[in-house]
Design a protein around this motif. Structure first.
Motif, short mmCIF file in Angstrom:
data_model
loop_
_atom_site.label_atom_id
_atom_site.label_comp_id
_atom_site.label_asym_id
_atom_site.label_seq_id
_atom_site.Cartn_x
_atom_site.Cartn_y
_atom_site.Cartn_z
N LEU B 39 50.31 19.78 9.82
CA LEU B 39 49.47 20.61 10.52
C LEU B 39 47.98 20.02 10.93
O LEU B 39 47.87 19.11 10.28
N GLY B 40 47.65 20.44 11.95
CA GLY B 40 46.28 19.90 12.36
C GLY B 40 45.11 20.27 11.58
O GLY B 40 44.33 19.31 10.96
N SER B 41 45.11 21.57 11.15
CA SER B 41 44.26 21.98 10.04
C SER B 41 44.72 23.45 9.83
O SER B 41 45.66 23.93 10.13
N ILE B 42 43.91 24.18 8.66
CA ILE B 42 44.52 25.63 8.29
C ILE B 42 43.21 26.31 8.34
O ILE B 42 42.22 25.93 7.65
N SER B 43 43.22 27.54 8.81
CA SER B 43 41.99 28.45 8.69
C SER B 43 42.61 29.48 7.68
O SER B 43 43.44 30.20 8.02
N VAL B 44 41.86 29.25 6.60
CA VAL B 44 42.48 30.25 5.47
C VAL B 44 41.90 31.56 5.55
O VAL B 44 41.23 31.90 6.41
N LYS B 45 42.49 32.39 4.59
CA LYS B 45 42.39 34.14 4.67
C LYS B 45 41.01 34.28 4.57
O LYS B 45 40.23 33.68 3.80
N GLY B 46 40.62 35.21 5.28
CA GLY B 46 39.19 35.50 5.56
C GLY B 46 38.42 35.84 4.27
O GLY B 46 39.22 36.78 3.29
N THR B 47 37.45 35.53 3.85
CA THR B 47 36.70 35.43 2.67
C THR B 47 35.63 36.24 2.61
O THR B 47 34.68 36.01 3.43
N THR B 48 35.34 37.22 1.76
CA THR B 48 33.86 37.75 1.57
C THR B 48 33.55 37.47 0.25
O THR B 48 33.98 36.95 -0.62
N LEU B 49 32.06 37.83 0.15
CA LEU B 49 31.37 37.41 -0.96
C LEU B 49 32.09 38.04 -2.24
O LEU B 49 32.15 37.40 -3.14
N HIS B 50 32.39 39.28 -2.06
CA HIS B 50 32.90 40.07 -3.20
C HIS B 50 34.50 40.15 -3.13
O HIS B 50 34.73 40.29 -1.95
N PRO B 51 35.25 40.37 -4.34
CA PRO B 51 36.81 40.40 -3.81
C PRO B 51 36.79 41.85 -3.27
O PRO B 51 36.12 42.95 -3.42
N ARG B 52 37.87 42.14 -2.42
CA ARG B 52 38.25 43.26 -1.63
C ARG B 52 39.60 43.51 -1.75
O ARG B 52 40.45 42.88 -1.53
N PHE B 53 40.01 44.92 -2.17
CA PHE B 53 41.40 45.29 -1.85
C PHE B 53 41.86 45.40 -0.59
O PHE B 53 42.99 45.34 -0.01
N GLY B 54 40.97 46.03 0.07
CA GLY B 54 41.20 46.17 1.51
C GLY B 54 41.74 47.54 1.76
O GLY B 54 41.43 48.46 0.79
N ASN B 55 42.47 47.95 3.06
CA ASN B 55 42.68 49.28 3.24
C ASN B 55 43.87 49.74 2.61
O ASN B 55 44.90 49.30 2.04
#
Lengths: 240, 301
Positions: B39-55
């Motif tokens: 691969l040319g590069s990888i854009s990793v999973k969106g990261t927030t300051l604090h952990p999130r479980f999400g919706n």
């Protein structure tokens, strides 16, 4: 992409079909799942492995929408793109004493291979299957042959006993259980017995291999993905 | 021998193919399928300051030519990403890594960037996530909001700063310009389009979040149009993103103005998608008589 050849594709109950595929594959684990690419649908469809041996496996699927409807048209000899060996599967070796396997509706499908594995391990096993009505029942004969005891429940009483699978728990003697079925059934099973066991969950998935976070659940050990850490979870991991 | 390499904001990529954030995790699962170093590069999973479980789930709904997602930025938080995920990725991946960061206030974006930036080669600022109810896309739908976050992050970001824009706006060009003026080094165009599906038997939304972001082949022409418009109005290099399925579409996006191209949804149906596209590129370049990919960036008038 991994290609498999359809060898059988037939109805086994009302709107429930069984497809057998063959290809270059080791024996898939009971409780693991595969993802079938359906031409005309963007995402793959996840199905638990129903039976498996080296070079072949079967899935049992219910027609619930466009994708599964299209799958009924897959003809013997047709090539199908399938990702196999997904998820963790049942660990039959953890059963001790007498085992109970409980399935609800289509959740009975992955228990077929599990029953074979338990039989091979010489674990005394009772099968309890729950269905809505007599026309929904499948694989009854296989469980009768493989298990020491086999009970079927229907909600409407049209076959076997009338009621829910948990109704017989008081009369059964078992030390360990395996369950697969709708979430309310799984919760009822977990609540109905203090015994340890493994439960296989179903989820709407995006990818099926752990990258999209579409099927995450909260567990007692933090967030987990049904497709990757599951679909089989030990009872104590689940928060209910 | 064709030349696939590109230069993205001063960082050389061996080819322009980058798995899009949120479709590739931190690489560990995909490394079970192939060696990521193609691969040319990888854009990793969106990261927030604090952990999130999400919706809550369901978070995924299929659609004609794509899917809707409302994951809601599930991630283990910046400290865990820096301590565990990025080092693990670096051990298996020797190409540049893009950190994707998101937040719920300018301060949070800045702090998240301060922690993540030292461990990646480029930062992708996600001001366009449609699935979180505060922050996310709220910053990306106005020039002031976008410029505010970019300025806040710029002061703590010593890596090239790419801003991932939302297509859910009236005029993406003005927002692109606002990011450029605020100090961005590049733009990713586009994030998902806000959409919805209803289960007609239950008469309820399929997604627990009601709405979600549409991605996949259906959005490709929208992404292409926005890349083309922004390229002509702003000087920043563009990372194209939206519905790319094959090498032809990579070429098409680069002709519209993209310097590099992200592949997103396709990773969710074909784990080999990015690898296959990288492998297809030389063949299509030969067919089109393209010797260097950089020759075609923005070539379409």
């Amino acid at each position: 992409m991994p290609l498999f050849s359809v060898t059988e594709n037939q109805p086994v109950a009302s709107a429930v079909w069984r497809m057998v595929l063959q290809g270059d594959v080791p024996a898939l684990r009971a409780g693991s799942f595969v993802e079938v690419a359906v031409p005309g649908c963007y995402l793959r469809r996840p199905f638990s492995v129903s039976t498996a041996s080296a070079g072949t496996f079967s899935i049992i699927y219910k027609i619930v929408g466009k994708g599964t409807d299209l799958m009924t048209h897959f003809a013997p000899g047709q090539s199908v793109d399938v990702l196999v060996g997904l998820g963790n599967g049942f660990d039959a070796a953890r059963a001790h004493g007498r085992a109970l396997i409980v399935g609800g509706g289509l959740g009975v499908a992955p228990l077929c291979q599990l029953a074979k594995d338990l039989h091979a391990l010489r674990v005394p096993t009772t099968f309890v299957g729950g269905f809505n009505t007599a026309a929904d029942i499948f694989c009854e004969e296989e469980f009768r042959i493989l298990c020491d005891e086999s009970l079927v429940y229907t909600l409407d009483g049209s076959a076997g006993r009338k009621g829910l699978v948990t109704a017989c728990f008081d009369e059964l003697d078992f030390d360990y259980f395996f369950a697969c079925g709708p979430l309310p059934m799984l919760k009822a099973v977990a609540a109905a017995t203090p015994k340890p066991g493994q439960l296989s969950l179903e989820a709407r998935m995006g990818c099926g291999y752990g990258v999209c976070m579409g099927c995450s659940i909260e567990t007692n050990r933090g967030p987990m993905r049904v497709c990757k850490e599951g679909p089989v979870f030990e009872k104590e991991v689940l928060p209910w | 021998m064709v030349d696939l390499s590109v230069n993205l904001c001063g960082v050389k990529l061996q080819n322009p193919i980058i798995p899009a954030s949120g479709t590739f995790g931190f690489g560990a699962e995909m490394a079970e399928y192939y060696d990521l170093n193609v691969l040319g590069s990888i854009s990793v999973k969106g990261t927030t300051l604090h952990p999130r479980f999400g919706n809550p789930t369901p978070r995924i709904a299929e659609s004609e030519g794509g899917l809707l997602n409302a994951v809601g930025l599930q991630n283990p938080g910046a400290d865990h990403v820096v301590a565990e995920e990025l080092p693990a990725l670096r051990r298996r991946f020797r190409q540049p890594v893009i950190g994707n960061i998101c937040g719920f206030s300018a301060d949070e974006y800045r702090e998240c960037c301060r922690r993540v930036a030292p461990h990646v080669d480029l930062i992708e600022l996600n001001i366009s996530c449609p699935n979180v109810h505060e922050g996310g896309m709220a910053f990306g739908t106005s020039c002031e909001g976008a410029a505010g976050v970019v300025s806040a992050v710029r002061s703590v970001c010593d890596k090239p700063l790419i801003v991932k824009l939302s297509p859910n706006v009236t005029d993406i060009v003005s927002i692109a310009r606002a990011c450029e003026d605020a100090g961005a080094d590049g733009l990713t165009l586009i994030n998902t389009l806000l959409g919805m599906r209803i289960d007609i038997r239950r008469r309820t939304p399929i997604l627990a979040n009601t709405t979600g972001g549409l991605s996949g082949p259906a959005v490709f022409p929208v992404a292409l149009r926005m890349i083309y418009q922004v390229r002509r109005a702003c000087h920043l290099p563009i990372v194209g993103c939206g519905g790319v399925q094959n090498a032809e579409q990579v070429i098409e996006m680069m002709m519209a103005g993209a310097t590099a191209v992200q592949v997103g949804s396709e990773n969710l149906r074909n784990p080999f998608a990015c690898k296959e596209i990288v492998e297809q590129l030389p063949e299509i370049m030969n067919e089109l008589k393209i010797n260097k990919l950089t020759d075609i960036i923005g070539i379409t008038e």
